[in-house]
Design a protein around this motif. Structure first.
Motif, PDB file in Angstrom:
ATOM      1  N   GLY A  37       0.819  -1.156   0.128  1.00  0.00           N
ATOM      2  CA  GLY A  37      -0.218   0.162  -0.093  1.00  0.00           C
ATOM      3  C   GLY A  37       0.894   0.903   0.137  1.00  0.00           C
ATOM      4  N   GLY A  38       1.728   0.792  -0.213  1.00  0.00           N
ATOM      5  CA  GLY A  38       2.890   2.032   0.031  1.00  0.00           C
ATOM      6  C   GLY A  38       3.394   2.836   0.735  1.00  0.00           C
ATOM      7  N   VAL A  39       3.443   2.349   1.754  1.00  0.00           N
ATOM      8  CA  VAL A  39       3.832   2.715   3.303  1.00  0.00           C
ATOM      9  C   VAL A  39       5.471   2.225   3.282  1.00  0.00           C
ATOM     10  N   VAL A  40       5.668   2.818   3.922  1.00  0.00           N
ATOM     11  CA  VAL A  40       7.226   2.495   4.758  1.00  0.00           C
ATOM     12  C   VAL A  40       7.431   2.197   6.219  1.00  0.00           C
ATOM     13  N   ALA A  41       7.614   1.388   6.857  1.00  0.00           N
ATOM     14  CA  ALA A  41       8.051   1.759   8.733  1.00  0.00           C
ATOM     15  C   ALA A  41       8.799   1.200   8.993  1.00  0.00           C
ATOM     16  N   ARG A  42       9.301   2.486   9.990  1.00  0.00           N
ATOM     17  CA  ARG A  42      11.184   2.684  10.212  1.00  0.00           C
ATOM     18  C   ARG A  42      10.322   2.063  11.466  1.00  0.00           C
ATOM     19  N   VAL A  43      12.043   1.286  12.356  1.00  0.00           N
ATOM     20  CA  VAL A  43      11.715   0.606  13.229  1.00  0.00           C
ATOM     21  C   VAL A  43      12.969   1.298  13.943  1.00  0.00           C
ATOM     22  N   SER A  69       9.834  16.794   1.755  1.00  0.00           N
ATOM     23  CA  SER A  69      10.717  15.843   3.200  1.00  0.00           C
ATOM     24  C   SER A  69       9.363  14.707   3.030  1.00  0.00           C
ATOM     25  N   VAL A  70      10.130  13.805   3.246  1.00  0.00           N
ATOM     26  CA  VAL A  70       8.965  12.413   3.312  1.00  0.00           C
ATOM     27  C   VAL A  70       8.767  12.684   4.549  1.00  0.00           C
ATOM     28  N   ARG A  71       7.197  12.739   3.679  1.00  0.00           N
ATOM     29  CA  ARG A  71       5.755  12.563   5.038  1.00  0.00           C
ATOM     30  C   ARG A  71       5.494  11.314   5.759  1.00  0.00           C
ATOM     31  N   PRO A  72       5.220  11.639   7.101  1.00  0.00           N
ATOM     32  CA  PRO A  72       4.263  10.368   7.638  1.00  0.00           C
ATOM     33  C   PRO A  72       2.960  10.578   7.598  1.00  0.00           C
ATOM     34  N   LEU A  73       2.727   9.175   8.058  1.00  0.00           N
ATOM     35  CA  LEU A  73       1.173   9.307   7.774  1.00  0.00           C
ATOM     36  C   LEU A  73       0.143   9.637   8.782  1.00  0.00           C
ATOM     37  N   GLU A  74      -0.820  10.081   8.084  1.00  0.00           N
ATOM     38  CA  GLU A  74      -1.678  10.864   9.031  1.00  0.00           C
ATOM     39  C   GLU A  74      -2.753  10.184   9.964  1.00  0.00           C
ATOM     40  N   SER A  75      -3.185   9.258   9.202  1.00  0.00           N
ATOM     41  CA  SER A  75      -4.042   8.305  10.029  1.00  0.00           C
ATOM     42  C   SER A  75      -3.400   7.963  11.100  1.00  0.00           C
ATOM     43  N   ILE A  76      -2.453   7.596  11.809  1.00  0.00           N
ATOM     44  CA  ILE A  76      -1.867   6.588  12.973  1.00  0.00           C
ATOM     45  C   ILE A  76      -1.351   7.630  13.679  1.00  0.00           C
ATOM     46  N   ALA A  77      -2.379   7.317  15.212  1.00  0.00           N
ATOM     47  CA  ALA A  77      -1.184   7.485  16.355  1.00  0.00           C
ATOM     48  C   ALA A  77       0.391   7.649  16.167  1.00  0.00           C
ATOM     49  N   GLN A  78       1.153   8.164  16.290  1.00  0.00           N
ATOM     50  CA  GLN A  78       2.298   7.915  16.253  1.00  0.00           C
ATOM     51  C   GLN A  78       3.508   8.388  17.349  1.00  0.00           C
ATOM     52  N   PRO A  79       5.075   7.993  17.356  1.00  0.00           N
ATOM     53  CA  PRO A  79       5.171   6.848  17.184  1.00  0.00           C
ATOM     54  C   PRO A  79       4.046   5.644  18.127  1.00  0.00           C
ATOM     55  N   LEU A  80       4.618   4.608  17.842  1.00  0.00           N
ATOM     56  CA  LEU A  80       4.151   3.395  18.772  1.00  0.00           C
ATOM     57  C   LEU A  80       5.112   2.629  18.886  1.00  0.00           C
ATOM     58  N   ASP A  81       5.429   2.345  20.448  1.00  0.00           N
ATOM     59  CA  ASP A  81       6.694   1.821  21.477  1.00  0.00           C
ATOM     60  C   ASP A  81       6.244   0.590  21.804  1.00  0.00           C
ATOM     61  N   ILE A  82       7.043  -0.417  21.077  1.00  0.00           N
ATOM     62  CA  ILE A  82       6.873  -1.706  21.174  1.00  0.00           C
ATOM     63  C   ILE A  82       7.800  -2.272  21.823  1.00  0.00           C
ATOM     64  N   ASP A  83       7.792  -2.547  23.616  1.00  0.00           N
ATOM     65  CA  ASP A  83       9.167  -3.303  23.698  1.00  0.00           C
ATOM     66  C   ASP A  83       9.845  -1.424  23.618  1.00  0.00           C
ATOM     67  N   GLN A  92       5.415   6.249   0.741  1.00  0.00           N
ATOM     68  CA  GLN A  92       6.738   5.868   0.391  1.00  0.00           C
ATOM     69  C   GLN A  92       7.033   7.053  -0.702  1.00  0.00           C
ATOM     70  N   LEU A  93       7.929   7.056  -0.835  1.00  0.00           N
ATOM     71  CA  LEU A  93       8.177   8.198  -2.168  1.00  0.00           C
ATOM     72  C   LEU A  93       8.224   7.767  -3.387  1.00  0.00           C
ATOM     73  N   PRO A  94       7.956   8.124  -4.692  1.00  0.00           N
ATOM     74  CA  PRO A  94       7.546   7.167  -6.240  1.00  0.00           C
ATOM     75  C   PRO A  94       9.707   7.007  -6.231  1.00  0.00           C
ATOM     76  N   PRO A  95       9.829   6.207  -7.537  1.00  0.00           N
ATOM     77  CA  PRO A  95      10.777   5.996  -7.676  1.00  0.00           C
ATOM     78  C   PRO A  95      11.889   6.834  -7.699  1.00  0.00           C
ATOM     79  N   HIS A  96      13.139   6.824  -7.100  1.00  0.00           N
ATOM     80  CA  HIS A  96      14.000   7.972  -7.035  1.00  0.00           C
ATOM     81  C   HIS A  96      15.546   6.990  -7.119  1.00  0.00           C
ATOM     82  N   ALA A  97      16.211   8.722  -6.609  1.00  0.00           N
ATOM     83  CA  ALA A  97      18.265   7.985  -6.083  1.00  0.00           C
ATOM     84  C   ALA A  97      18.231   8.906  -5.256  1.00  0.00           C
ATOM     85  N   HIS A  98      19.184   8.674  -5.334  1.00  0.00           N
ATOM     86  CA  HIS A  98      20.132   9.356  -3.824  1.00  0.00           C
ATOM     87  C   HIS A  98      20.734  10.542  -4.715  1.00  0.00           C
TER      88      HIS A  98
END
Length: 291
Positions: A37-43, A69-83, A92-98
């Motif tokens: 679904g075009g989402v990137v997760a950062r742990v 700039s890269v944008r966070p999902l606004e539909s979720i209350a975050q960050p989520l603290d997992i342990d 997720q950004l469109p196809p890109h290069a550094h």
């Protein structure tokens, strides 16, 4: 991979996001995962939930200021603290290069000209985690650790006595081409984990070191960066202090990796240490990237 898949799956379950088919993009101090679904997760690392919250605030603020700039999902209350580990979700950004140094310069110029935001950013700490990394450098001899601690002490004093420079303000904190994404239509700024208040020269020094230490940027590329930004940080009297700080940080990071995986990283880490100790000739030292 195994170290971040568990918090990723738990966070996706809490957020109601599908995780089936998740693929690892990159795993370093933080791990990036591509989700359906075009989402990137950062742990993030354990204990870095506050930093993740600040990173989200910076990304939203930059969007409001019109900085691509890269944008966070606004539909979720975050960050989520997992342990104790923060997990955040991003578009997720469109196809890109550094990007190149010249791609980075206009974004840094815009960032450095922005007014200080209303939320707390904190001040740049170029010494964060250095003591721990030196203490944990298990592949080097005790005299080398003593030398590194002495170098750290000297640079703390030099940092406190920096000469006047550009007006202090918001700095990216980890400015290099890998934190710029160039798409067919837009150039985006990424990774705001270290964004804080400090001297703009810190960001500019990161690019100067690529040319003067790593030798990965040509003089022509560095000249294009300086022209696009509007100044050459190497002409500032405080530059050698910031350069030396960058070099120490890069060396201590390599030593941390060498402690975890000596076969893979010991040679490069010890080469960097030898360079700092004056045992490998003058700059540029042709350092190799580590991750």
């Amino acid at each position: 991979m195994a170290g971040t898949i568990t918090p990723l799956l738990a966070a996706c379950a809490l957020a109601g996001l599908p995780a089936e088919g998740a693929s690892l993009i990159r795993e370093g101090e933080n791990a990036l995962w591509r989700l359906p679904g075009g989402v990137v997760a950062r742990v993030g690392r354990t204990g870095q939930t506050a930093a993740a919250s600040r990173e989200l605030a910076v990304a939203r603020w930059l969007f409001e200021c019109g900085v691509p700039s890269v944008r966070p999902l606004e539909s979720i209350a975050q960050p989520l603290d997992i342990d104790g580990r923060p997990v955040t979700f991003w578009h997720q950004l469109p196809p890109h290069a550094h990007g190149t140094a010249a791609d980075l310069a206009p974004l840094l110029r815009r960032l450095h000209q922005l007014p200080v935001p209303s939320f707390a950013l904190g001040h740049l700490d170029p010494f964060v985690r250095l003591t721990l990394r030196i203490d944990g450098a298990s592949t080097v001899r005790p005299p080398d650790k003593v030398w590194l601690h002495g170098r750290l002490t000297d640079l703390r004093a030099a940092w406190a006595g920096l000469p006047p420079g550009l007006p202090a303000g918001v700095v990216h904190g980890d400015a290099w081409g890998g934190n710029v994404a160039v798409t067919a239509s837009t150039t985006y700024l990424l990774d705001f984990e270290r964004t804080s208040l400090g001297p703009p020269e810190w960001d500019l020094t990161a690019v100067a070191v690529e040319q003067g230490v790593f030798d990965t940027a040509t003089p022509e590329e560095y000249a294009a960066f300086c022209e696009a930004y509007g100044t050459d940080v190497t002409t500032w009297p405080g530059y050698p202090v910031l350069r030396d700080l960058r070099e120490l940080r890069l060396t201590c990071y390599a030593l941390q990796l060498a402690a975890d995986d000596p076969d893979r990283h010991r040679t490069e880490a010890h080469h960097r240490l030898a360079c700092l100790r004056g045992e490998a000739g003058p700059r540029p030292w042709h350092w190799s990237a580590v991750s």
